[in-house]
Each structure stands twice: as C-alpha cells, then as structure tokens.
Design an enzyme around this catalytic site. Structure first.
Site, PDB file in Angstrom:
ATOM      1  N   TYR A 185       1.074  -1.179  -0.052  1.00  0.00           N
ATOM      2  CA  TYR A 185       0.113   0.074   0.002  1.00  0.00           C
ATOM      3  C   TYR A 185       0.904   1.072  -0.037  1.00  0.00           C
ATOM      4  O   TYR A 185       2.219   1.124  -0.176  1.00  0.00           O
ATOM      5  CB  TYR A 185      -0.971   0.008   1.382  1.00  0.00           C
ATOM      6  CG  TYR A 185      -1.870  -1.184   1.030  1.00  0.00           C
ATOM      7  CD1 TYR A 185      -2.806  -1.311   0.077  1.00  0.00           C
ATOM      8  CD2 TYR A 185      -1.810  -2.245   1.847  1.00  0.00           C
ATOM      9  CE1 TYR A 185      -3.648  -2.289  -0.395  1.00  0.00           C
ATOM     10  CE2 TYR A 185      -2.716  -3.406   1.621  1.00  0.00           C
ATOM     11  CZ  TYR A 185      -3.527  -3.519   0.645  1.00  0.00           C
ATOM     12  OH  TYR A 185      -4.345  -4.552   0.453  1.00  0.00           O
ATOM     13  N   ARG A 233       3.592  -1.002  10.693  1.00  0.00           N
ATOM     14  CA  ARG A 233       3.328  -2.338  10.340  1.00  0.00           C
ATOM     15  C   ARG A 233       4.253  -2.273   9.147  1.00  0.00           C
ATOM     16  O   ARG A 233       4.030  -1.355   8.055  1.00  0.00           O
ATOM     17  CB  ARG A 233       2.142  -2.747   9.751  1.00  0.00           C
ATOM     18  CG  ARG A 233       2.097  -4.179   9.509  1.00  0.00           C
ATOM     19  CD  ARG A 233       0.594  -4.764   9.680  1.00  0.00           C
ATOM     20  NE  ARG A 233       0.521  -6.031  10.195  1.00  0.00           N
ATOM     21  CZ  ARG A 233      -0.272  -6.978   9.631  1.00  0.00           C
ATOM     22  NH1 ARG A 233      -1.207  -6.815   8.944  1.00  0.00           N
ATOM     23  NH2 ARG A 233      -0.194  -8.422  10.345  1.00  0.00           N
TER      24      ARG A 233
HETATM   25  C1  LIG Z   1      -9.739 -11.337   6.275  1.00  0.00           C
HETATM   26  C2  LIG Z   1      -8.420 -10.446   6.478  1.00  0.00           C
HETATM   27  C3  LIG Z   1      -8.314  -9.148   6.300  1.00  0.00           C
HETATM   28  C4  LIG Z   1      -7.095  -8.645   6.259  1.00  0.00           C
HETATM   29  N1  LIG Z   1      -6.947  -7.152   6.536  1.00  0.00           N
HETATM   30  C5  LIG Z   1      -5.798  -6.665   6.756  1.00  0.00           C
HETATM   31  C6  LIG Z   1      -5.683  -5.107   6.956  1.00  0.00           C
HETATM   32  O1  LIG Z   1      -6.668  -4.472   7.008  1.00  0.00           O
HETATM   33  N2  LIG Z   1      -4.397  -4.678   7.389  1.00  0.00           N
HETATM   34  C7  LIG Z   1      -3.351  -5.414   7.246  1.00  0.00           C
HETATM   35  O2  LIG Z   1      -2.321  -4.887   7.616  1.00  0.00           O
HETATM   36  N3  LIG Z   1      -3.387  -6.706   7.177  1.00  0.00           N
HETATM   37  C8  LIG Z   1      -4.548  -7.271   6.771  1.00  0.00           C
HETATM   38  N4  LIG Z   1      -4.525  -8.622   6.455  1.00  0.00           N
HETATM   39  C9  LIG Z   1      -3.307  -9.570   6.566  1.00  0.00           C
HETATM   40  C10 LIG Z   1      -3.398 -10.148   8.297  1.00  0.00           C
HETATM   41  O3  LIG Z   1      -3.299  -8.838   9.138  1.00  0.00           O
HETATM   42  C11 LIG Z   1      -2.158 -10.848   8.609  1.00  0.00           C
HETATM   43  O4  LIG Z   1      -1.035 -10.293   8.379  1.00  0.00           O
HETATM   44  C12 LIG Z   1      -2.261 -12.173   7.517  1.00  0.00           C
HETATM   45  O5  LIG Z   1      -3.487 -12.677   7.413  1.00  0.00           O
HETATM   46  C13 LIG Z   1      -1.148 -13.164   7.923  1.00  0.00           C
HETATM   47  O6  LIG Z   1      -1.478 -13.841   9.138  1.00  0.00           O
HETATM   48  P1  LIG Z   1      -2.246 -15.026   9.415  1.00  0.00           P
HETATM   49  O7  LIG Z   1      -1.631 -15.967   8.826  1.00  0.00           O
HETATM   50  O8  LIG Z   1      -2.359 -14.914  11.224  1.00  0.00           O
HETATM   51  O9  LIG Z   1      -3.697 -14.744   8.874  1.00  0.00           O
HETATM   52  C14 LIG Z   1      -6.019  -9.355   6.447  1.00  0.00           C
HETATM   53  C15 LIG Z   1      -6.109 -10.769   6.642  1.00  0.00           C
HETATM   54  C16 LIG Z   1      -7.317 -11.257   6.582  1.00  0.00           C
HETATM   55  C17 LIG Z   1      -7.382 -12.819   6.646  1.00  0.00           C
END
Ligand SMILES: Cc1cc2nc3c(=O)[nH]c(=O)nc-3n(C[C@H](O)[C@H](O)[C@H](O)COP(=O)(O)O)c2cc1C
Length: 396
Positions: A185, A233
């Site tokens: 982004y 982040r």
């Molecule tokens: C439904 C969904 C929405 C997400 N929205 C964001 C977000 O708004 N901002 C962000 O930095 N990452 C976003 N992510 C990424 C997550 O914060 C995270 O970094 C990524 O899913 C890896 O972690 P995990 O393996 O625990 O899912 C999103 C992930 C998912 C699954």
C-alpha cells in the site's frame, strides 16, 4: 510447569498489555461510505472477548481514495468518526481490551472490488471505481489503469489526512495507532524501488524513499497524544529481486525507533505480482527476528502462526516480543483461552462466561474488568437499601 512466555505482560509505549497476543488488523469490506456498520460491532465485539492483549481495527482509510475497496472503513470526516465512535462505545462498555487502529492509504492498490467478488481493480468512472494515486505512475498489475503520481500538493494532502485521522482517532479514545507500511500500500509503495520511480527527493536512494513514510510517521506522532503509542507495520521484504528487502527494512526500523515509534509489526510482500513467497508456518518470523536484533522497541511477528506451542516458542526464544493472529483467531475466536489452557496460564474472561471454565482447567479464568458491570451493580440495591452481594448474585 514453567511460566508461559506468551502470557507475560508487556508495555508498548505507555500501554500495558496483559499477554503477548495481538489481533492483527483485518479488513471486513462491510462499511457504508466509509462508516462502520453493525457488522463491525459484532465482529470487533466478539474479538474483544477473546482474551488477546490488543485488538487492532482494520486498515482505516485516511481519505476516500485511499480505500482498498468501496466498502472499506474510513476516518476522514465527522460521519466516519462518529461511526467508529459508536462501535467503540458499545465494545468499551463490556470489554477493557486496549484497541489500536490501523491508519492506511492504499495508493495504487485502491479502487478494487471486494475480495469475494474477485478483488480486481475497478476502473475510474465505473461503479465504485476512482483514479488512484501513488509515488509514480506505475500500475500494480499489467492492464491496471495507472495511478497518478502524487505532486507536492498531493503529498501535503496525504500527510495532512494522516495527521487529521490521528486526531480523530485520539478523540474517540483509540489507545494506539498503527501506520500501514506493509502489503504494497501507499507507504510501502514509497519504500520499494519497484514502485517508487521518482526523481525528486522522495525517490532514488534509500534515504529518499524513506523520506515520505518518515514524514507521515512524524505527522501522526505529532498529531496523536504523546502518551499514546504510534507503531508501524512493515513488509520485511517484497520477495522480488531488486525490491524492498530486510536490510532496508532494518534501516527503516532504526529511523522509526529514533523518531519515537513504539513497536514494529513485521509482515511481508504485497507490493509486486512477481513475488515468490515461501509460505509455511512462521515463514515471516525470521524477518521479525532480524528487525528485533537491531531495535529496542517491541517487535511483533505475524503470518501462519496458529499453534499454541508455536506461538509460545516464538516469544520464549526471543524471535519476537509478541505474535499477531489473523486467520487463526477468525477460525477460533477463543484461541487465547485455549492457548492459556494448554500452556498452564490464566486468561481474562467476561463475568458472563466465567461458568464455562472446564473442570480440568480449574483456575484458568480470572474475571475481566468490564466497565458496564460497575454501574448496574451499584444500581442493583436491595429493597432495604443494602447492596446485592456476590453470594446473592450467585443465587440470581
Ligand atoms: C480477512 C483478512 C483481512 C485482512 N486485512 C488486513 C488489514 O486491514 N491490514 C493489514 O495490515 N493486514 C490485513 N490482513 C493481513 C493479516 O493482518 C495478516 O498479516 C495475514 O493474514 C497473515 O496472518 P495470519 O496467517 O495469522 O492470517 C488481512 C487478512 C485477512 C485474512
């Protein structure tokens, strides 16, 4: 059993966290004109009862054109501020979980369809589409409409918008702000040489590419109350040769720490379609470890962390100070309860759910502080003027 590292308290800036589990920001694509809806109260409300230490609100756009999709949450005017404020009021009555909010601008990755409808770019002029902006007029994917390169006025507008959103976030009681510098982004677009082709003082050398992201950080840090944390982040690498990498991330993290950043959250990727990501459990943890080896502020690891022992080991071995969960906590919103049970720790649980403590985990629960429980108890005076005691409540 030795004390669990995952359930040790930690301070991030002035924020006292009761354990090392962070709920990662997760877009819900369920806002109306940038305004949170009842969905956000349901979604964030149930995560607020999860026993995690910190709840992070999804990427929240500082300007309408900074939304990833037309259904993203924003914080750019009184209406969007009031909508988040209403959601927070509801949650705060029943949970004292600290709440962070991720401030974001999607840059060239804005104006897309919601993921469950394909997630493709929506061209300007089409329903729900608009012209995107970025450091340079380089589209994310072949065939995308190119963004407009931000000129000086454009940069000022974005900087002012981040600061104004931080003021709004403070006003509605957000405990900490995270800048979204990851996943390709706008902030990440300035950092990476693959998306930043500018030939002014905001492009070229690493110092120049970091300049605008650091200006944004400074603007938000100055706008948000000094006693509340501002964090970043980052993507630790683009996973593309010639792109943003861990050495540059380390340099960025050092600059951020020197400017008062309270924590660094290390994710990766998202900038370029050619990325080759070695996806697997804990695959981003080495990036967090590399950042942690140079900064003194807390570092958060994220990405395919789902096992209790896995999370415990990341914190216990010092790979990171905290772990963040996204998909695992959507799948199991009581993940921290189960982790505490498995690791022999304690977890804070709302009064209404205390009776669910399994016999074999006696002592697992401690009552959470719930602001709403104080008032009603005061009001519940007995007919003869005495207060209702705990023993009476048990019979109720
Ligand atoms: C439904 C969904 C929405 C997400 N929205 C964001 C977000 O708004 N901002 C962000 O930095 N990452 C976003 N992510 C990424 C997550 O914060 C995270 O970094 C990524 O899913 C890896 O972690 P995990 O393996 O625990 O899912 C999103 C992930 C998912 C699954």
């Amino acid at each position: 059993m030795a004390q669990s590292a995952l359930f040790q308290p930690l301070r991030v800036g002035n924020l006292d966290l009761c354990n090392r589990i962070v709920i990662a920001p997760m877009c819900q694509y369920s806002a109306e004109d940038g305004c949170m809806t009842d969905w956000h109260l349901i979604h964030l409300g149930h995560l607020a009862l999860s026993g995690a230490a910190l709840l992070t609100i999804e990427a929240t756009a500082v300007l309408p054109e900074g939304r990833i999709t037309w259904a993203d949450v924003g914080l750019w005017n009184d209406e969007t501020e009031a909508a988040i404020g209403r959601t927070l009021d509801g949650i705060r009555r029943w949970s004292d979980i600290p709440i962070a909010l991720q401030l974001a601008h999607a840059g060239r990755k804005a104006s897309t369809e919601v993921p469950w409808d394909g997630g493709a770019q929506i061209a300007p002029g089409d329903t729900h589409g608009w012209r995107t902006v970025a450091p340079s007029a380089v589209p994310f994917a072949d065939g995308d409409v190119a963004p407009v390169a931000l000129d000086r006025d454009g940069l000022r507008r974005v900087r002012d918008a981040f600061a104004a959103s931080a003021v709004r976030a403070a006003r509605i009681g957000i405990d900490a702000v995270q800048l979204h510098g990851a996943h390709g982004y706008l902030i990440h677009q300035f950092l990476s040489p693959l998306s930043n082709r500018r030939d002014d003082e905001y492009g070229g050398s690493l110092e120049n590419r970091m300049r605008f992201p650091l200006e944004l950080f400074d603007a938000v840090r100055a706008a948000f109350p000094a006693d509340r944390a501002v964090t970043m982040r980052v993507s630790g690498t683009d996973w593309v040769k010639g792109g943003w990498d861990i050495e540059q991330t380390i340099a960025f993290a050092e600059r951020l720490e020197a400017r008062g950043c309270a924590a660094i959250h290390v994710s990766s990727g998202g900038l370029h379609p050619a990325q080759q990501i070695p996806v697997g459990p804990s695959y981003q943890v080495p990036l967090a470890r590399a950042v942690k080896s140079v900064v003194h502020i807390p570092v958060i690891a994220v990405g395919l962390i789902s096992g209790f022992d896995q999370a415990e080991a990341i914190v216990a071995t010092g790979d990171a100070d905290m772990i963040a969960l996204a998909r695992a906590i959507l799948f199991d919103p009581r993940w921290p309860w189960h982790a505490a049970a498995e690791l022999g720790a304690q977890v804070r649980v709302p009064h209404q759910y205390l009776r669910s403590e399994p016999r074999r985990f006696k002592g697992l629960f401690t009552p959470a502080r719930q602001p709403a429980m104080v008032e009603p108890v005061k009001k519940r005076r007995t007919a003869n003027g005495g207060t209702l005691h705990r023993s009476d409540e048990k019979r109720a």
